[in-house]
Enzyme design. Sequence first.
Site, PDB file in Angstrom:
ATOM      1  N   GLY A   1      24.332 -19.600  14.906  1.00  0.00           N
ATOM      2  CA  GLY A   1      22.973 -20.704  14.385  1.00  0.00           C
ATOM      3  C   GLY A   1      21.895 -20.106  15.533  1.00  0.00           C
ATOM      4  O   GLY A   1      22.204 -20.699  16.417  1.00  0.00           O
TER       5      GLY A   1
ATOM      6  N   GLN B   1      13.403 -22.491  18.707  1.00  0.00           N
ATOM      7  CA  GLN B   1      14.587 -21.367  19.645  1.00  0.00           C
ATOM      8  C   GLN B   1      13.789 -20.095  20.404  1.00  0.00           C
ATOM      9  O   GLN B   1      14.194 -19.694  21.371  1.00  0.00           O
ATOM     10  CB  GLN B   1      15.552 -21.250  19.429  1.00  0.00           C
ATOM     11  CG  GLN B   1      16.268 -23.075  19.299  1.00  0.00           C
ATOM     12  CD  GLN B   1      17.508 -22.472  19.101  1.00  0.00           C
ATOM     13  OE1 GLN B   1      18.182 -22.292  17.859  1.00  0.00           O
ATOM     14  NE2 GLN B   1      18.630 -22.761  19.995  1.00  0.00           N
TER      15      GLN B   1
ATOM     16  N   CYS C   1      24.139 -25.441  21.278  1.00  0.00           N
ATOM     17  CA  CYS C   1      22.883 -24.837  21.434  1.00  0.00           C
ATOM     18  C   CYS C   1      22.717 -23.496  22.453  1.00  0.00           C
ATOM     19  O   CYS C   1      23.022 -23.676  23.236  1.00  0.00           O
ATOM     20  CB  CYS C   1      22.321 -25.956  21.122  1.00  0.00           C
ATOM     21  SG  CYS C   1      19.886 -25.449  20.720  1.00  0.00           S
ATOM     22  N   LEU C   2      22.019 -22.697  22.555  1.00  0.00           N
ATOM     23  CA  LEU C   2      22.289 -21.613  22.846  1.00  0.00           C
ATOM     24  C   LEU C   2      20.475 -22.150  23.570  1.00  0.00           C
ATOM     25  O   LEU C   2      20.134 -21.553  24.734  1.00  0.00           O
ATOM     26  CB  LEU C   2      21.280 -20.823  21.764  1.00  0.00           C
ATOM     27  CG  LEU C   2      22.912 -20.118  21.178  1.00  0.00           C
ATOM     28  CD1 LEU C   2      21.746 -18.525  19.966  1.00  0.00           C
ATOM     29  CD2 LEU C   2      23.638 -18.907  22.109  1.00  0.00           C
TER      30      LEU C   2
ATOM     31  N   HIS D   1      22.532 -28.994  12.265  1.00  0.00           N
ATOM     32  CA  HIS D   1      21.944 -28.734  13.301  1.00  0.00           C
ATOM     33  C   HIS D   1      20.386 -28.003  13.710  1.00  0.00           C
ATOM     34  O   HIS D   1      19.801 -28.306  14.013  1.00  0.00           O
ATOM     35  CB  HIS D   1      22.852 -27.905  14.469  1.00  0.00           C
ATOM     36  CG  HIS D   1      22.814 -27.499  15.689  1.00  0.00           C
ATOM     37  ND1 HIS D   1      23.236 -28.167  16.805  1.00  0.00           N
ATOM     38  CD2 HIS D   1      21.775 -27.040  15.967  1.00  0.00           C
ATOM     39  CE1 HIS D   1      22.663 -27.148  17.772  1.00  0.00           C
ATOM     40  NE2 HIS D   1      22.384 -27.041  18.197  1.00  0.00           N
ATOM     41  N   GLU D   2      20.710 -26.914  12.683  1.00  0.00           N
ATOM     42  CA  GLU D   2      19.634 -25.514  12.796  1.00  0.00           C
ATOM     43  C   GLU D   2      18.487 -27.066  12.540  1.00  0.00           C
ATOM     44  O   GLU D   2      16.997 -26.189  12.502  1.00  0.00           O
ATOM     45  CB  GLU D   2      20.085 -24.756  12.491  1.00  0.00           C
ATOM     46  CG  GLU D   2      22.131 -23.642  12.594  1.00  0.00           C
ATOM     47  CD  GLU D   2      20.930 -23.148  14.079  1.00  0.00           C
ATOM     48  OE1 GLU D   2      19.670 -23.357  14.541  1.00  0.00           O
ATOM     49  OE2 GLU D   2      21.793 -23.734  14.616  1.00  0.00           O
TER      50      GLU D   2
ATOM     51  N   HIS E   1      16.041 -28.115  14.510  1.00  0.00           N
ATOM     52  CA  HIS E   1      15.072 -27.926  15.867  1.00  0.00           C
ATOM     53  C   HIS E   1      14.027 -27.615  14.750  1.00  0.00           C
ATOM     54  O   HIS E   1      13.244 -27.400  15.383  1.00  0.00           O
ATOM     55  CB  HIS E   1      15.991 -26.080  15.393  1.00  0.00           C
ATOM     56  CG  HIS E   1      17.127 -26.267  17.021  1.00  0.00           C
ATOM     57  ND1 HIS E   1      17.053 -26.587  18.280  1.00  0.00           N
ATOM     58  CD2 HIS E   1      18.253 -26.237  16.728  1.00  0.00           C
ATOM     59  CE1 HIS E   1      17.442 -26.435  18.658  1.00  0.00           C
ATOM     60  NE2 HIS E   1      18.266 -25.712  17.938  1.00  0.00           N
TER      61      HIS E   1
HETATM   62 NI    NI Z   1      20.701 -25.660  18.497  1.00  0.00          NI
END
Ligand code: NI
Length: 174
Positions: free
Chosen positions: A46, A51, A94-95, A136-137, A140
């Site tokens: 995701g 991000q 998470c990236l 989660h996304e 963000h």
């Molecule tokens: Ni994330």
Amino acid sequence: MALLPIITAPDPRLKLKAKPVVGVDDKVRRLMDDMLETMYHAIGIGLAAPQVGAQHRVLVIDVAREGEKPQRMRIANPEILWRSEEMATANEGCLSLPEHYADVERPRAIRLRYLDHENEIREIDAEGLLATCLQHEIDHLDGLLFVDHVSSLKRGMILRKLAKTKRARAMAAD
Ligand code: NI
């Protein structure tokens, strides 16, 4: 399509509240496609627009496992219509917080309304990994990271380590 640089924590851009898109036009579609390419390249499941430094309520997800058919989802202006009372805990990564993981408790299932890549309104029910990933996304888009759901002790530890890694990288690049 193009690979976009992924912002890592701690960074003030990850704490902003993103703005809804007016509609999904070619520009937004292009962002979605670039985000998908960036996500696959980084081996993530995701990615949210903040991000990659775009303050739009846009995210992409593909929770298909290796060897399964891709299930790419391109989502704009997501709205959670319903959350189950039942909670589930998942080990999240998470990236933007590379190499850090923590158990996070969230509603096990949700109903979501969003605009897809063709600017059509869709409603889906999600549970398990997809529900976790969507929540989660969406976090963000509101300036929240998974570490905001864990103890301040654990959050502080992870963010300090990431800040240290960043400083070391910056010095190496000088
Ligand atoms: Ni994330």
